[in-house]
Write a protein that holds these residues in place. Structure first.
Motif, PDB file in Angstrom:
ATOM      1  N   VAL A  60       0.829  -1.208   0.000  1.00 18.81           N
ATOM      2  CA  VAL A  60       0.000   0.000   0.000  1.00 18.81           C
ATOM      3  C   VAL A  60       0.862   1.256   0.000  1.00 18.81           C
ATOM      4  CG1 VAL A  60      -1.648   1.337   1.380  1.00 18.81           C
ATOM      5  CG2 VAL A  60      -1.999  -1.108   1.046  1.00 18.81           C
ATOM      6  N   LEU A  61       1.877   1.297   0.853  1.00 21.32           N
ATOM      7  CA  LEU A  61       2.750   2.464   0.902  1.00 21.32           C
ATOM      8  C   LEU A  61       3.536   2.647  -0.388  1.00 21.32           C
ATOM      9  CD1 LEU A  61       4.083   2.371   4.561  1.00 21.32           C
ATOM     10  CD2 LEU A  61       2.438   3.953   3.555  1.00 21.32           C
ATOM     11  N   THR A  62       3.946   1.560  -1.029  1.00 28.77           N
ATOM     12  CA  THR A  62       4.643   1.656  -2.309  1.00 28.77           C
ATOM     13  C   THR A  62       3.752   2.282  -3.367  1.00 28.77           C
ATOM     14  OG1 THR A  62       5.996  -0.274  -1.795  1.00 28.77           O
ATOM     15  CG2 THR A  62       5.803   0.331  -4.112  1.00 28.77           C
ATOM     16  N   ILE A  63       2.503   1.855  -3.418  1.00 23.82           N
ATOM     17  CA  ILE A  63       1.563   2.422  -4.394  1.00 23.82           C
ATOM     18  C   ILE A  63       1.331   3.906  -4.117  1.00 23.82           C
ATOM     19  CG2 ILE A  63      -0.833   2.356  -5.174  1.00 23.82           C
ATOM     20  CD1 ILE A  63      -0.699  -0.718  -4.734  1.00 23.82           C
ATOM     21  N   VAL A  64       1.093   4.250  -2.864  1.00 17.88           N
ATOM     22  CA  VAL A  64       0.818   5.646  -2.507  1.00 17.88           C
ATOM     23  C   VAL A  64       2.025   6.530  -2.809  1.00 17.88           C
ATOM     24  CG1 VAL A  64       0.388   7.200  -0.561  1.00 17.88           C
ATOM     25  CG2 VAL A  64      -0.948   5.114  -0.802  1.00 17.88           C
ATOM     26  N   LEU A  65       3.204   6.092  -2.426  1.00 19.11           N
ATOM     27  CA  LEU A  65       4.394   6.908  -2.669  1.00 19.11           C
ATOM     28  C   LEU A  65       4.709   7.021  -4.161  1.00 19.11           C
ATOM     29  CD1 LEU A  65       6.667   5.783   0.283  1.00 19.11           C
ATOM     30  CD2 LEU A  65       5.452   7.950   0.011  1.00 19.11           C
TER      31      LEU A  65
END
Length: 75
Positions: A60-65
């Motif tokens: 999730v954090l990879t997608i958001v960043l």
């Protein structure tokens, strides 16, 4: 840095914090219940390692960043 760029950065950071907060609210109690969670308990000691939850949070954090970086690099 102009005010428009600073405002955009603050807005994106606010959205990211909102998303992370929502994830913690929705899944806060259930992180220990995922399959792949390692629990070590002893006398007066307990340790929980949520492997699957860490993988999901990482994705999730990879997608958001990545979305943030793409939005900031747009002309």
């Amino acid at each position: 840095m102009d005010f428009q760029a600073l405002g955009r950065i603050l807005l994106i950071l606010g959205v990211v914090i909102l998303i992370i907060g929502g994830i913690f609210v929705l899944f806060g109690r259930s992180f220990g219940g995922f399959p792949g969670t390692i629990r070590v308990e002893g006398q007066g000691f307990s340790c929980v390692i949520p492997i699957l939850a860490s993988i999901i949070l990482s994705i999730v954090l990879t997608i958001v960043l990545n979305l943030i970086v793409r939005l900031m690099n747009r002309p």
